[in-house]
Design a protein around this motif. Sequence first.
Motif, PDB file in Angstrom:
ATOM      1  N   PRO A   1     -16.970 -11.444  -8.222  1.00 36.76           N
ATOM      2  CA  PRO A   1     -15.772 -11.456  -9.062  1.00 36.76           C
ATOM      3  C   PRO A   1     -16.051 -12.208 -10.351  1.00 36.76           C
ATOM      4  CG  PRO A   1     -15.190 -11.865  -6.794  1.00 36.76           C
ATOM      5  CD  PRO A   1     -16.693 -11.883  -6.859  1.00 36.76           C
ATOM      6  N   ALA A   2     -15.607 -11.675 -11.467  1.00 37.27           N
ATOM      7  CA  ALA A   2     -15.990 -12.171 -12.785  1.00 37.27           C
ATOM      8  C   ALA A   2     -15.421 -13.538 -13.136  1.00 37.27           C
ATOM      9  CB  ALA A   2     -15.597 -11.164 -13.855  1.00 37.27           C
ATOM     10  N   THR A   3     -14.253 -13.895 -12.630  1.00 35.61           N
ATOM     11  CA  THR A   3     -13.662 -15.192 -12.961  1.00 35.61           C
ATOM     12  C   THR A   3     -13.084 -15.813 -11.703  1.00 35.61           C
ATOM     13  OG1 THR A   3     -11.481 -14.296 -13.400  1.00 35.61           O
ATOM     14  CG2 THR A   3     -12.990 -14.398 -15.268  1.00 35.61           C
ATOM     15  N   SER A   4     -12.848 -17.101 -11.735  1.00 33.77           N
ATOM     16  CA  SER A   4     -12.255 -17.769 -10.571  1.00 33.77           C
ATOM     17  C   SER A   4     -10.845 -17.252 -10.307  1.00 33.77           C
ATOM     18  CB  SER A   4     -12.249 -19.275 -10.761  1.00 33.77           C
ATOM     19  OG  SER A   4     -11.490 -19.622 -11.899  1.00 33.77           O
ATOM     20  N   THR A   5     -10.128 -16.894 -11.357  1.00 35.03           N
ATOM     21  CA  THR A   5      -8.783 -16.343 -11.174  1.00 35.03           C
ATOM     22  C   THR A   5      -8.868 -15.025 -10.407  1.00 35.03           C
ATOM     23  OG1 THR A   5      -8.099 -17.311 -13.257  1.00 35.03           O
ATOM     24  CG2 THR A   5      -6.696 -15.597 -12.347  1.00 35.03           C
ATOM     25  N   THR A   6      -9.817 -14.173 -10.782  1.00 39.68           N
ATOM     26  CA  THR A   6      -9.989 -12.908 -10.068  1.00 39.68           C
ATOM     27  C   THR A   6     -10.386 -13.172  -8.623  1.00 39.68           C
ATOM     28  OG1 THR A   6     -10.682 -11.823 -12.092  1.00 39.68           O
ATOM     29  CG2 THR A   6     -11.210 -10.705 -10.058  1.00 39.68           C
ATOM     30  N   ALA A   7     -11.266 -14.146  -8.389  1.00 41.06           N
ATOM     31  CA  ALA A   7     -11.721 -14.451  -7.038  1.00 41.06           C
ATOM     32  C   ALA A   7     -10.557 -14.920  -6.169  1.00 41.06           C
ATOM     33  CB  ALA A   7     -12.813 -15.515  -7.068  1.00 41.06           C
ATOM     34  N   ASN A   8      -9.659 -15.721  -6.748  1.00 42.26           N
ATOM     35  CA  ASN A   8      -8.523 -16.206  -5.966  1.00 42.26           C
ATOM     36  C   ASN A   8      -7.570 -15.074  -5.609  1.00 42.26           C
ATOM     37  OD1 ASN A   8      -9.490 -18.805  -6.083  1.00 42.26           O
ATOM     38  ND2 ASN A   8      -8.276 -19.355  -7.884  1.00 42.26           N
ATOM     39  N   THR A   9      -7.351 -14.154  -6.504  1.00 41.44           N
ATOM     40  CA  THR A   9      -6.424 -13.055  -6.225  1.00 41.44           C
ATOM     41  C   THR A   9      -7.113 -11.904  -5.513  1.00 41.44           C
ATOM     42  OG1 THR A   9      -6.805 -12.062  -8.393  1.00 41.44           O
ATOM     43  CG2 THR A   9      -4.945 -13.575  -8.193  1.00 41.44           C
ATOM     44  N   LEU A  10      -8.448 -11.917  -5.486  1.00 41.39           N
ATOM     45  CA  LEU A  10      -9.169 -10.825  -4.848  1.00 41.39           C
ATOM     46  C   LEU A  10      -9.027 -10.857  -3.341  1.00 41.39           C
ATOM     47  CD1 LEU A  10     -10.998  -8.415  -5.378  1.00 41.39           C
ATOM     48  CD2 LEU A  10     -12.947  -9.942  -5.282  1.00 41.39           C
ATOM     49  N   SER A  11      -8.930 -12.039  -2.732  1.00 41.30           N
ATOM     50  CA  SER A  11      -8.809 -12.127  -1.280  1.00 41.30           C
ATOM     51  C   SER A  11      -7.501 -11.484  -0.829  1.00 41.30           C
ATOM     52  CB  SER A  11      -8.844 -13.586  -0.822  1.00 41.30           C
ATOM     53  OG  SER A  11     -10.105 -14.136  -1.080  1.00 41.30           O
ATOM     54  N   GLY A  12      -7.625 -10.537   0.057  1.00 47.41           N
ATOM     55  CA  GLY A  12      -6.471  -9.828   0.587  1.00 47.41           C
ATOM     56  C   GLY A  12      -6.931  -8.523   1.182  1.00 47.41           C
ATOM     57  N   MET A  13      -6.044  -7.545   1.192  1.00 48.56           N
ATOM     58  CA  MET A  13      -6.450  -6.249   1.722  1.00 48.56           C
ATOM     59  C   MET A  13      -5.654  -5.106   1.127  1.00 48.56           C
ATOM     60  SD  MET A  13      -5.199  -6.523   5.668  1.00 48.56           S
ATOM     61  CE  MET A  13      -6.147  -8.003   5.912  1.00 48.56           C
ATOM     62  N   PHE A  14      -6.352  -3.992   1.043  1.00 47.34           N
ATOM     63  CA  PHE A  14      -5.719  -2.743   0.653  1.00 47.34           C
ATOM     64  C   PHE A  14      -5.153  -2.139   1.929  1.00 47.34           C
ATOM     65  CE2 PHE A  14      -8.956  -3.437  -2.551  1.00 47.34           C
ATOM     66  CZ  PHE A  14      -8.303  -3.126  -3.731  1.00 47.34           C
ATOM     67  N   VAL A  15      -3.853  -1.853   1.929  1.00 46.41           N
ATOM     68  CA  VAL A  15      -3.187  -1.293   3.096  1.00 46.41           C
ATOM     69  C   VAL A  15      -2.977   0.199   2.862  1.00 46.41           C
ATOM     70  CG1 VAL A  15      -1.150  -1.419   4.588  1.00 46.41           C
ATOM     71  CG2 VAL A  15      -2.067  -3.507   3.536  1.00 46.41           C
ATOM     72  N   PHE A  16      -3.532   1.012   3.747  1.00 49.20           N
ATOM     73  CA  PHE A  16      -3.441   2.466   3.672  1.00 49.20           C
ATOM     74  C   PHE A  16      -2.414   2.933   4.693  1.00 49.20           C
ATOM     75  CE2 PHE A  16      -7.408   1.497   1.761  1.00 49.20           C
ATOM     76  CZ  PHE A  16      -7.797   2.562   0.971  1.00 49.20           C
ATOM     77  N   ASN A  17      -1.372   3.640   4.230  1.00 47.00           N
ATOM     78  CA  ASN A  17      -0.310   4.143   5.090  1.00 47.00           C
ATOM     79  C   ASN A  17      -0.160   5.647   4.951  1.00 47.00           C
ATOM     80  OD1 ASN A  17       1.052   2.048   6.578  1.00 47.00           O
ATOM     81  ND2 ASN A  17       1.609   1.181   4.595  1.00 47.00           N
ATOM     82  N   THR A  18       0.261   6.279   6.031  1.00 46.01           N
ATOM     83  CA  THR A  18       0.598   7.701   5.997  1.00 46.01           C
ATOM     84  C   THR A  18       2.004   7.837   5.406  1.00 46.01           C
ATOM     85  OG1 THR A  18       1.427   7.535   8.270  1.00 46.01           O
ATOM     86  CG2 THR A  18      -0.852   8.287   7.985  1.00 46.01           C
ATOM     87  N   PRO A  19       2.394   9.032   4.983  1.00 44.98           N
ATOM     88  CA  PRO A  19       3.727   9.196   4.372  1.00 44.98           C
ATOM     89  C   PRO A  19       4.875   8.749   5.275  1.00 44.98           C
ATOM     90  CG  PRO A  19       2.405  11.143   3.974  1.00 44.98           C
ATOM     91  CD  PRO A  19       1.627  10.277   4.939  1.00 44.98           C
ATOM     92  N   ASP A  20       4.713   8.894   6.603  1.00 53.25           N
ATOM     93  CA  ASP A  20       5.789   8.479   7.514  1.00 53.25           C
ATOM     94  C   ASP A  20       5.707   6.995   7.879  1.00 53.25           C
ATOM     95  OD1 ASP A  20       3.551   8.579   9.123  1.00 53.25           O
ATOM     96  OD2 ASP A  20       4.419   9.922  10.615  1.00 53.25           O
ATOM     97  N   ASN A  21       4.737   6.254   7.290  1.00 48.80           N
ATOM     98  CA  ASN A  21       4.580   4.816   7.475  1.00 48.80           C
ATOM     99  C   ASN A  21       4.455   4.436   8.952  1.00 48.80           C
ATOM    100  OD1 ASN A  21       4.220   2.248   6.459  1.00 48.80           O
ATOM    101  ND2 ASN A  21       6.392   1.783   6.414  1.00 48.80           N
ATOM    102  N   ASN A  22       3.729   5.242   9.713  1.00 44.32           N
ATOM    103  CA  ASN A  22       3.506   5.000  11.132  1.00 44.32           C
ATOM    104  C   ASN A  22       2.480   3.880  11.295  1.00 44.32           C
ATOM    105  OD1 ASN A  22       3.035   5.050  13.864  1.00 44.32           O
ATOM    106  ND2 ASN A  22       2.548   7.228  13.959  1.00 44.32           N
ATOM    107  N   ALA A  23       2.889   2.771  11.909  1.00 47.57           N
ATOM    108  CA  ALA A  23       2.013   1.599  12.060  1.00 47.57           C
ATOM    109  C   ALA A  23       0.744   1.937  12.836  1.00 47.57           C
ATOM    110  CB  ALA A  23       2.765   0.466  12.742  1.00 47.57           C
TER     111      ALA A  23
END
Length: 190
Positions: free
Chosen positions: A143-165
């Motif tokens: 990550p290019a900056t410490s600000t980006t590194a701090n906000t980078l931690s997390g996850m991309f959540v992929f959902n189907t159209p019916d939002n079935n868990a």
Amino acid sequence: MGGEGQLQVGLTLIELMVVIAMVAIVLAIGIPEYQNFTRSNTLLAEVHTLKGDIALARSEAATTGSNVVICPSGDPTSANPSCSGTNQWNTGWVVMAPTNSSCSDTSGAPFKVQGAFSSQNTVEFSPSSNAPTSLCFNRNGLPATSTTANTLSGMFVFNTPDNNADDRLCLAINGTGHMNILANGQSGCS
């Protein structure tokens, strides 16, 4: 030699009805299972596509020795794709060398573009309170900056159209850019 000694071969009406009923049962079970299989494979392919493109951004940054941005785009297939500034990655994204190698610049020469998902699945970065609207990697592939590194931690959540868990998948990414694919319920994927 008439009809004597010859066997009549064929199905009775009852046998035909039993076969039709069996085919109907197999189809009633098979079609929904096939749809679930197709839906989960499509979602998994989309997760792998984003994971591969983030890895491409890191690799291009290290290869070219300059910053590389990957960001969601509302117009990824246009002549001059740019970042949308949103948290909606299912509209497509662009991997680019930003103008003047600045991580804050949301335009530049694209390495790769990904169009919107035809599946109507959604992709959002979580937690949304500090979701980055772009990811920027430096010449070391970090990550290019410490600000980006701090906000980078997390996850991309992929959902189907019916939002079935049960169908939900996540692409977890840490502050150094390492990624892991998770199923719903694993390590905060919900």
